[in-house]
Design a protein around this motif. Sequence first.
Motif, PDB file in Angstrom:
ATOM      1  N   GLU A 160      13.190   6.200  -0.031  1.00  0.00           N
ATOM      2  CA  GLU A 160      12.970   7.639   0.154  1.00  0.00           C
ATOM      3  C   GLU A 160      13.276   8.422  -1.120  1.00  0.00           C
ATOM      4  O   GLU A 160      12.602   9.400  -1.436  1.00  0.00           O
ATOM      5  N   ARG A 161      14.289   7.990  -1.852  1.00  0.00           N
ATOM      6  CA  ARG A 161      14.673   8.688  -3.084  1.00  0.00           C
ATOM      7  C   ARG A 161      14.218   7.889  -4.300  1.00  0.00           C
ATOM      8  O   ARG A 161      14.303   6.666  -4.314  1.00  0.00           O
ATOM      9  N   GLY A 162      13.753   8.587  -5.313  1.00  0.00           N
ATOM     10  CA  GLY A 162      13.258   7.915  -6.505  1.00  0.00           C
ATOM     11  C   GLY A 162      11.826   7.477  -6.311  1.00  0.00           C
ATOM     12  O   GLY A 162      11.309   7.415  -5.183  1.00  0.00           O
ATOM     13  N   ILE A 163      11.179   7.151  -7.404  1.00  0.00           N
ATOM     14  CA  ILE A 163       9.762   6.796  -7.323  1.00  0.00           C
ATOM     15  C   ILE A 163       9.560   5.410  -6.733  1.00  0.00           C
ATOM     16  O   ILE A 163       8.582   5.138  -6.056  1.00  0.00           O
ATOM     17  N   GLY A 164      10.485   4.466  -6.980  1.00  0.00           N
ATOM     18  CA  GLY A 164      10.421   3.155  -6.365  1.00  0.00           C
ATOM     19  C   GLY A 164       9.316   2.256  -6.886  1.00  0.00           C
ATOM     20  O   GLY A 164       8.981   1.269  -6.234  1.00  0.00           O
ATOM     21  N   ILE A 165       8.753   2.590  -8.051  1.00  0.00           N
ATOM     22  CA  ILE A 165       7.668   1.797  -8.630  1.00  0.00           C
ATOM     23  C   ILE A 165       7.953   1.602 -10.113  1.00  0.00           C
ATOM     24  O   ILE A 165       8.165   2.574 -10.836  1.00  0.00           O
ATOM     25  N   ASP A 166       7.969   0.361 -10.549  1.00  0.00           N
ATOM     26  CA  ASP A 166       8.202   0.057 -11.963  1.00  0.00           C
ATOM     27  C   ASP A 166       6.850   0.012 -12.673  1.00  0.00           C
ATOM     28  O   ASP A 166       6.167  -1.006 -12.684  1.00  0.00           O
ATOM     29  N   VAL A 167       6.469   1.159 -13.240  1.00  0.00           N
ATOM     30  CA  VAL A 167       5.163   1.266 -13.901  1.00  0.00           C
ATOM     31  C   VAL A 167       5.066   0.311 -15.080  1.00  0.00           C
ATOM     32  O   VAL A 167       4.012  -0.274 -15.335  1.00  0.00           O
ATOM     33  N   ALA A 168       6.176   0.123 -15.800  1.00  0.00           N
ATOM     34  CA  ALA A 168       6.171  -0.739 -16.990  1.00  0.00           C
ATOM     35  C   ALA A 168       5.965  -2.209 -16.645  1.00  0.00           C
ATOM     36  O   ALA A 168       5.571  -3.003 -17.492  1.00  0.00           O
ATOM     37  N   LYS A 169       6.229  -2.577 -15.397  1.00  0.00           N
ATOM     38  CA  LYS A 169       6.085  -3.975 -14.985  1.00  0.00           C
ATOM     39  C   LYS A 169       4.921  -4.134 -14.006  1.00  0.00           C
ATOM     40  O   LYS A 169       5.061  -4.677 -12.908  1.00  0.00           O
ATOM     41  N   GLY A 170       3.784  -3.605 -14.410  1.00  0.00           N
ATOM     42  CA  GLY A 170       2.580  -3.780 -13.600  1.00  0.00           C
ATOM     43  C   GLY A 170       2.598  -3.025 -12.290  1.00  0.00           C
ATOM     44  O   GLY A 170       2.029  -3.493 -11.303  1.00  0.00           O
ATOM     45  N   PHE A 171       3.276  -1.865 -12.248  1.00  0.00           N
ATOM     46  CA  PHE A 171       3.354  -1.035 -11.047  1.00  0.00           C
ATOM     47  C   PHE A 171       4.008  -1.792  -9.889  1.00  0.00           C
ATOM     48  O   PHE A 171       3.583  -1.683  -8.735  1.00  0.00           O
ATOM     49  N   ALA A 172       5.032  -2.562 -10.215  1.00  0.00           N
ATOM     50  CA  ALA A 172       5.722  -3.357  -9.187  1.00  0.00           C
ATOM     51  C   ALA A 172       6.504  -2.433  -8.247  1.00  0.00           C
ATOM     52  O   ALA A 172       7.335  -1.651  -8.702  1.00  0.00           O
ATOM     53  N   PRO A 173       6.240  -2.518  -6.935  1.00  0.00           N
ATOM     54  CA  PRO A 173       6.952  -1.660  -5.980  1.00  0.00           C
ATOM     55  C   PRO A 173       8.310  -2.238  -5.593  1.00  0.00           C
ATOM     56  O   PRO A 173       8.507  -3.457  -5.609  1.00  0.00           O
ATOM     57  N   GLU A 174       9.222  -1.372  -5.262  1.00  0.00           N
ATOM     58  CA  GLU A 174      10.549  -1.779  -4.770  1.00  0.00           C
ATOM     59  C   GLU A 174      10.608  -1.446  -3.277  1.00  0.00           C
ATOM     60  O   GLU A 174      10.671  -0.273  -2.904  1.00  0.00           O
ATOM     61  N   TYR A 175      10.556  -2.460  -2.447  1.00  0.00           N
ATOM     62  CA  TYR A 175      10.555  -2.231  -1.007  1.00  0.00           C
ATOM     63  C   TYR A 175      11.958  -2.363  -0.435  1.00  0.00           C
ATOM     64  O   TYR A 175      12.745  -3.208  -0.859  1.00  0.00           O
ATOM     65  N   VAL A 176      12.243  -1.520   0.538  1.00  0.00           N
ATOM     66  CA  VAL A 176      13.535  -1.573   1.221  1.00  0.00           C
ATOM     67  C   VAL A 176      13.300  -1.497   2.727  1.00  0.00           C
ATOM     68  O   VAL A 176      12.317  -0.908   3.190  1.00  0.00           O
ATOM     69  N   VAL A 177      14.188  -2.121   3.478  1.00  0.00           N
ATOM     70  CA  VAL A 177      14.137  -2.021   4.938  1.00  0.00           C
ATOM     71  C   VAL A 177      14.781  -0.700   5.328  1.00  0.00           C
ATOM     72  O   VAL A 177      15.921  -0.422   4.929  1.00  0.00           O
ATOM     73  N   SER A 178      14.072   0.113   6.077  1.00  0.00           N
ATOM     74  CA  SER A 178      14.611   1.411   6.472  1.00  0.00           C
ATOM     75  C   SER A 178      15.810   1.226   7.403  1.00  0.00           C
ATOM     76  O   SER A 178      15.907   0.221   8.126  1.00  0.00           O
ATOM     77  N   ASP A 179      16.714   2.195   7.386  1.00  0.00           N
ATOM     78  CA  ASP A 179      17.946   2.090   8.181  1.00  0.00           C
ATOM     79  C   ASP A 179      17.661   1.889   9.667  1.00  0.00           C
ATOM     80  O   ASP A 179      18.369   1.140  10.358  1.00  0.00           O
ATOM     81  N   ASP A 180      16.621   2.556  10.170  1.00  0.00           N
ATOM     82  CA  ASP A 180      16.334   2.465  11.603  1.00  0.00           C
ATOM     83  C   ASP A 180      15.686   1.142  11.993  1.00  0.00           C
ATOM     84  O   ASP A 180      15.482   0.878  13.179  1.00  0.00           O
ATOM     85  N   LYS A 181      15.357   0.294  10.999  1.00  0.00           N
ATOM     86  CA  LYS A 181      14.735  -0.993  11.297  1.00  0.00           C
ATOM     87  C   LYS A 181      15.635  -2.184  10.950  1.00  0.00           C
ATOM     88  O   LYS A 181      15.225  -3.329  11.156  1.00  0.00           O
ATOM     89  N   LYS A 182      16.830  -1.924  10.453  1.00  0.00           N
ATOM     90  CA  LYS A 182      17.699  -3.034  10.052  1.00  0.00           C
ATOM     91  C   LYS A 182      18.091  -3.911  11.231  1.00  0.00           C
ATOM     92  O   LYS A 182      18.133  -5.139  11.119  1.00  0.00           O
ATOM     93  N   ASP A 183      18.372  -3.303  12.377  1.00  0.00           N
ATOM     94  CA  ASP A 183      18.715  -4.096  13.560  1.00  0.00           C
ATOM     95  C   ASP A 183      17.517  -4.907  14.031  1.00  0.00           C
ATOM     96  O   ASP A 183      17.663  -6.071  14.444  1.00  0.00           O
ATOM     97  N   VAL A 184      16.336  -4.291  13.979  1.00  0.00           N
ATOM     98  CA  VAL A 184      15.107  -4.994  14.382  1.00  0.00           C
ATOM     99  C   VAL A 184      14.893  -6.210  13.488  1.00  0.00           C
ATOM    100  O   VAL A 184      14.594  -7.312  13.968  1.00  0.00           O
ATOM    101  N   VAL A 185      15.032  -6.023  12.180  1.00  0.00           N
ATOM    102  CA  VAL A 185      14.835  -7.123  11.229  1.00  0.00           C
ATOM    103  C   VAL A 185      15.861  -8.224  11.464  1.00  0.00           C
ATOM    104  O   VAL A 185      15.525  -9.421  11.441  1.00  0.00           O
ATOM    105  N   ALA A 186      17.112  -7.852  11.707  1.00  0.00           N
ATOM    106  CA  ALA A 186      18.158  -8.850  11.946  1.00  0.00           C
ATOM    107  C   ALA A 186      17.846  -9.681  13.195  1.00  0.00           C
ATOM    108  O   ALA A 186      18.004 -10.918  13.197  1.00  0.00           O
ATOM    109  N   GLN A 187      17.387  -9.017  14.248  1.00  0.00           N
ATOM    110  CA  GLN A 187      17.061  -9.732  15.485  1.00  0.00           C
ATOM    111  C   GLN A 187      15.859 -10.651  15.293  1.00  0.00           C
ATOM    112  O   GLN A 187      15.861 -11.800  15.759  1.00  0.00           O
TER     113      GLN A 187
END
Length: 211
Positions: free
Chosen positions: A39-66
């Motif tokens: 949510e904060r910051g651009i989250g994309i490394d333009v210098a490295k081929g526009f590599a995105p930085e993905y994160v699991v949202s807080d409301d989905k952490k329990d879902v992912v763990a299960q």
Amino acid sequence: MAQNLVIVESPAKAKTIEKYLGSAFTVRSSFGHIRDLPERGIGIDVAKGFAPEYVVSDDKKDVVAQLRKLAKSADTVWLASDEDREGEAISWHLAEALDLDTTKTKRIVFHEITKTAIDQAFATPRELDFGLIDAAETRRILDRLFGYEVSPVLWRKVNRGLSAGRVQSPTVRLIVERERERIAFVTAGYWGLDLVSATSPSFKAALLELD
């Protein structure tokens, strides 16, 4: 413990599908997307081929763990998100976030929740479609690259909460360019001159150029 884990997008679909599949299958929902750009910051490394930085949202952490726990104990994981660009991206994000073993992961799709359609889907699994995945990822990256820079300008100049993504930004530019053309336009009078022969009604002419 069920030998098969089926992951769909909608919890409503999960309950219905599980009724058709029987005790060898556990059907769970991802509740839509589980990962996105931060949510904060651009989250994309333009210098490295526009590599995105993905994160699991807080409301989905329990879902992912299960889901991760269920996936580890299953013999086969069936990714059954929708058959569109976003659905394919959801399946890919699930495979990445859950660290799924590709040898025991299959992608299936069905267009209706009937036993016939579901049986057909399980009989014809396929690989992830990286054409659709790349399209979804490109769309998201463009949204962020445009929106992160332009949206704050809209908030200051127009109203907070407005979006300026990959579609809105070029649209605004088209509007602005057209408005500039309108302002710069110099009005001038003109007349059309047509000729119809009285002696030969089928003969018609128009003045195209003077002098």
